[in-house]
Design an enzyme around this catalytic site. Structure first.
Site, PDB file in Angstrom:
ATOM      1  N   CYS A  23      -6.952   6.129   5.154  1.00  0.00           N
ATOM      2  CA  CYS A  23      -6.369   6.358   6.475  1.00  0.00           C
ATOM      3  C   CYS A  23      -6.881   7.682   7.051  1.00  0.00           C
ATOM      4  CB  CYS A  23      -4.851   6.392   6.395  1.00  0.00           C
ATOM      5  SG  CYS A  23      -4.060   6.678   7.992  1.00  0.00           S
ATOM      6  N   GLY A  34      -9.467  -6.046  10.307  1.00  0.00           N
ATOM      7  CA  GLY A  34      -8.422  -5.189  10.835  1.00  0.00           C
ATOM      8  C   GLY A  34      -8.187  -5.424  12.309  1.00  0.00           C
ATOM      9  N   GLN A  51       0.841  -1.191   0.000  1.00  0.00           N
ATOM     10  CA  GLN A  51       0.000   0.000   0.000  1.00  0.00           C
ATOM     11  C   GLN A  51       0.879   1.244   0.000  1.00  0.00           C
ATOM     12  OE1 GLN A  51      -2.471   1.670   3.441  1.00  0.00           O
ATOM     13  NE2 GLN A  51      -4.048   0.671   2.190  1.00  0.00           N
ATOM     14  N   LYS A  56      -8.116   1.475  -1.555  1.00  0.00           N
ATOM     15  CA  LYS A  56      -8.788   1.341  -0.264  1.00  0.00           C
ATOM     16  C   LYS A  56      -9.235   2.731   0.179  1.00  0.00           C
ATOM     17  CE  LYS A  56      -8.524  -0.966   4.220  1.00  0.00           C
ATOM     18  NZ  LYS A  56      -9.075   0.054   5.123  1.00  0.00           N
ATOM     19  N   ASP A 113     -15.534  -3.210  11.362  1.00  0.00           N
ATOM     20  CA  ASP A 113     -16.275  -3.856  12.451  1.00  0.00           C
ATOM     21  C   ASP A 113     -16.572  -5.330  12.210  1.00  0.00           C
ATOM     22  OD1 ASP A 113     -16.256  -1.409  13.634  1.00  0.00           O
ATOM     23  OD2 ASP A 113     -18.398  -1.012  13.438  1.00  0.00           O
TER      24      ASP A 113
END
Length: 328
Positions: free
Chosen positions: A100, A227, A70, A142, A205
């Protein structure tokens, strides 16, 4: 699911997390069932490429292909150069970070801050895709649903990204302003998936086999990305895969298996980082592994005072030996 020419082993991926998904952790997650892993964010600024931190992030020795790196930045030409540079270091897939939410990233107009500048998003995507296409390296993106809840523009950005040539999209079901607060929402991921032909990966989540199946069914996504729920719990990948395949939950790992895996993780972690950095960066991993176990708080306090790898390793081994005796 395919990304470019690469067929992935399963639809359960580990998310790129700064300071977490280093090479030892990615290899461990893949061994325990992750079908795909993306590296920590690599800087696009050439001035940083020779730093110790970046050099470690460029080390992919022993990783299972496809190696995905990334990159983050706000300058299209620099991002294109970073993509080619990482390909020369072994990357088989380039992932662009536009998700991010960290201030130090957003303050320089990178990460999710780019969602406020659609023209710049287009310029970056075109530059990176055009740089990677002659090298036969697919590019993925992403991102998040938007800058804030009043400005959810990911459907427009996702459509542009597909037109430009992005091979897959990972979408975290939060805006940048949400950070990691509240609940991830999956309606936007569902809308994006319905609008695109390329694979869409749902993120946010997903912390259990049941949640993974729900998100896949609800959104129609091609895969899920895990994650924070993988921190200290690399077994989550095999647990989700088993549930998706058989509709039943696997038993949690025994203390014996936890000990074996954690000690193997520590051994590779020390080798990768060296003595000084290895001991200190291992503390958070150890804490995540044990935080839900009996009498963990006192052990973590004691372990955090240890300043050499041999004693840290022995302390973990001895603590689990006590738990194993209680389990028998």
């Amino acid at each position: 699911m395919k990304i470019g020419q690469w067929t992935l082993a399963n639809p359960v991926f580990v998310a790129p997390m700064a300071g977490v998904t280093d090479r030892p952790f990615r290899k461990l997650c893949k061994r325990l069932g992750a079908g795909y892993a993306v590296s920590e964010m690599a800087a696009s600024n050439p001035k940083l490429w020779d730093s110790v931190k970046t050099s470690r992030r460029l080390n992919h020795d022993g990783e299972i292909d496809p190696i995905s790196v990334q990159i983050a930045g706000a300058d299209p030409e620099m991002m294109a150069q970073a993509a080619v540079f990482n390909i020369s270091k072994g990357a088989k897939i380039i992932d662009i970070n536009m998700g991010c939410p960290a201030k130090k990233v957003c303050n320089v107009a990178s990460g999710s801050a780019l969602l406020k500048h659609e023209d710049l998003v287009v310029a970056i995507l075109k530059a990176v895709v055009n740089a990677c296409r002659p090298l036969n390296v697919p590019v993925t993106l992403k991102t998040r649903t938007g800058w804030d809840r009043e400005n959810k523009n990911v459907l427009r950005i996702a459509t542009l990204a597909e037109e430009i040539g992005i091979s897959a999209l990972t979408l975290h079901g939060r805006t940048r302003v949400d950070m990691y607060n509240g609940q991830a929402e999956y309606d936007t991921i569902k809308s994006v998936k319905a609008a695109l032909r390329i694979p869409v990966v749902a993120n946010g989540d997903i912390d259990s086999p049941h949640k993974a199946k729900y998100v896949l069914d609800y959104t129609g996504a091609d895969a899920v990305m895990i994650g924070r729920a993988a921190q200290g719990n690399p077994w989550i990948f095999r647990q989700i895969n088993h549930f998706l395949a058989h509709g039943e939950e696997l038993a949690p790992p025994s203390y014996t298996e936890m000990q074996t895996v954690l000690l193997e993780h520590l051994h590779e972690h020390y080798q990768f980082y060296g003595e000084y950095t290895g001991v200190r960066t291992a503390r958070k991993h150890i804490g995540w592994y044990v935080e839900q176990l009996p009498q963990a708080e006192a052990f973590i306090d004691r372990m955090n005072q240890i300043d050499n790898s041999a004693d840290q390793y022995k302390a973990v081994e001895a603590w689990f030996n006590e738990l194993i005796q209680l389990e028998q």
